[in-house]
Design a protein around this motif. Structure first.
Motif, short mmCIF file in Angstrom:
data_model
loop_
_atom_site.label_atom_id
_atom_site.label_comp_id
_atom_site.label_asym_id
_atom_site.label_seq_id
_atom_site.Cartn_x
_atom_site.Cartn_y
_atom_site.Cartn_z
N ARG A 141 20.03 -6.36 -4.83
CA ARG A 141 20.03 -5.30 -3.81
C ARG A 141 21.41 -4.64 -3.73
O ARG A 141 21.50 -3.40 -3.66
CB ARG A 141 19.64 -5.85 -2.45
N LYS A 142 22.46 -5.45 -3.76
CA LYS A 142 23.83 -4.92 -3.69
C LYS A 142 24.12 -3.99 -4.87
O LYS A 142 24.83 -3.00 -4.74
CB LYS A 142 24.83 -6.07 -3.66
N ALA A 143 23.54 -4.32 -6.02
CA ALA A 143 23.75 -3.50 -7.23
C ALA A 143 22.89 -2.23 -7.22
O ALA A 143 22.99 -1.42 -8.14
CB ALA A 143 23.45 -4.32 -8.48
N GLY A 144 22.05 -2.07 -6.20
CA GLY A 144 21.27 -0.85 -6.07
C GLY A 144 19.92 -0.84 -6.75
O GLY A 144 19.28 0.21 -6.85
N TRP A 145 19.43 -1.99 -7.21
CA TRP A 145 18.16 -2.03 -7.92
C TRP A 145 16.96 -1.82 -7.02
O TRP A 145 15.85 -1.63 -7.49
CB TRP A 145 18.02 -3.33 -8.70
N TYR A 146 17.18 -1.83 -5.71
CA TYR A 146 16.09 -1.61 -4.76
C TYR A 146 16.26 -0.29 -4.01
O TYR A 146 15.63 -0.05 -2.99
CB TYR A 146 16.02 -2.78 -3.76
N THR A 147 17.12 0.58 -4.54
CA THR A 147 17.44 1.85 -3.89
C THR A 147 17.36 2.99 -4.90
O THR A 147 17.83 2.84 -6.03
CB THR A 147 18.87 1.79 -3.30
N ASP A 148 16.81 4.10 -4.48
CA ASP A 148 16.86 5.32 -5.29
C ASP A 148 18.30 5.81 -5.21
O ASP A 148 18.77 6.20 -4.13
CB ASP A 148 15.89 6.37 -4.75
N LEU A 149 19.01 5.75 -6.30
CA LEU A 149 20.44 6.05 -6.29
C LEU A 149 20.75 7.52 -5.98
O LEU A 149 21.84 7.83 -5.53
CB LEU A 149 21.08 5.65 -7.61
N THR A 150 19.79 8.41 -6.17
CA THR A 150 20.04 9.82 -5.87
C THR A 150 19.77 10.15 -4.41
O THR A 150 20.46 11.00 -3.84
CB THR A 150 19.20 10.74 -6.78
N THR A 151 18.79 9.47 -3.79
CA THR A 151 18.45 9.78 -2.40
C THR A 151 18.94 8.73 -1.41
O THR A 151 19.01 8.99 -0.22
CB THR A 151 16.93 9.91 -2.24
N GLY A 152 19.21 7.51 -1.90
CA GLY A 152 19.60 6.42 -1.02
C GLY A 152 18.43 5.75 -0.33
O GLY A 152 18.62 4.81 0.45
N LYS A 153 17.21 6.20 -0.63
CA LYS A 153 16.02 5.62 -0.01
C LYS A 153 15.58 4.37 -0.76
O LYS A 153 15.82 4.23 -1.96
CB LYS A 153 14.89 6.64 0.03
#
Length: 140
Positions: free
Chosen positions: A32-44
């Motif tokens: 999660r911290k690495a962003g694998w659960y987040t759309d990196l362009t929208t933050g959603k």
């Protein structure tokens, strides 16, 4: 949130299950911290694709196979990212990290399941040496 393992702390298996579940929670938190659960362009938040995650676990196992296959007697193929370790070892670690991440994501009690499955396997008739030696016994 990770489910709480139900065995008492006096049970030897509790520490194994708890350690595995802690490992899984750590894998998931790092993912999660690495962003694998987040759309990196929208933050959603992303709606993770479980079949894709299972295939990624499989790919790590396949990479471990390649590392083992490409090793020769007396010459182990070393990993390119952790050059002090065999490639097969590092890819197995990657698989475990992905398994831990997925298990925590799904809220599974992976540690409890592993402890229970090992206890079940210890008493399986088809896992006993005398039965494996019989014609048609489990060999591989």
């Amino acid at each position: 949130m990770m489910p709480v393992f139900k065995l008492s702390p006096d049970n030897d298996n509790y520490s194994h299950a708890a350690a595995i579940n802690l490992f899984a929670a750590d894998c998931h938190a790092q993912s999660r911290k690495a962003g694998w659960y987040t759309d990196l362009t929208t933050g959603k938040a992303l709606d993770r694709n479980v079949p894709e995650m299972l295939c990624l676990i499989h790919s790590e196992i396949s990479e471990a196979m390649e590392g083992y296959r490409k090793s020769k007697p007396g010459k182990t193929l070393m990993d390119d990212k952790l050059p002090n370790r065999p490639m097969a070892e590092v890819e197995l670690a990657d698989a475990m990290i992905r398994i831990g991440d997925l298990a925590a994501f799904l809220g599974y009690d992976l540690g409890g399941a592993i402890v229970e499955k090992m206890a079940f396997n210890a008493n399986r008739e088809d896992h006993k040496i005398e039965n494996r030696l019989k014609a048609g016994g489990k060999a591989f």
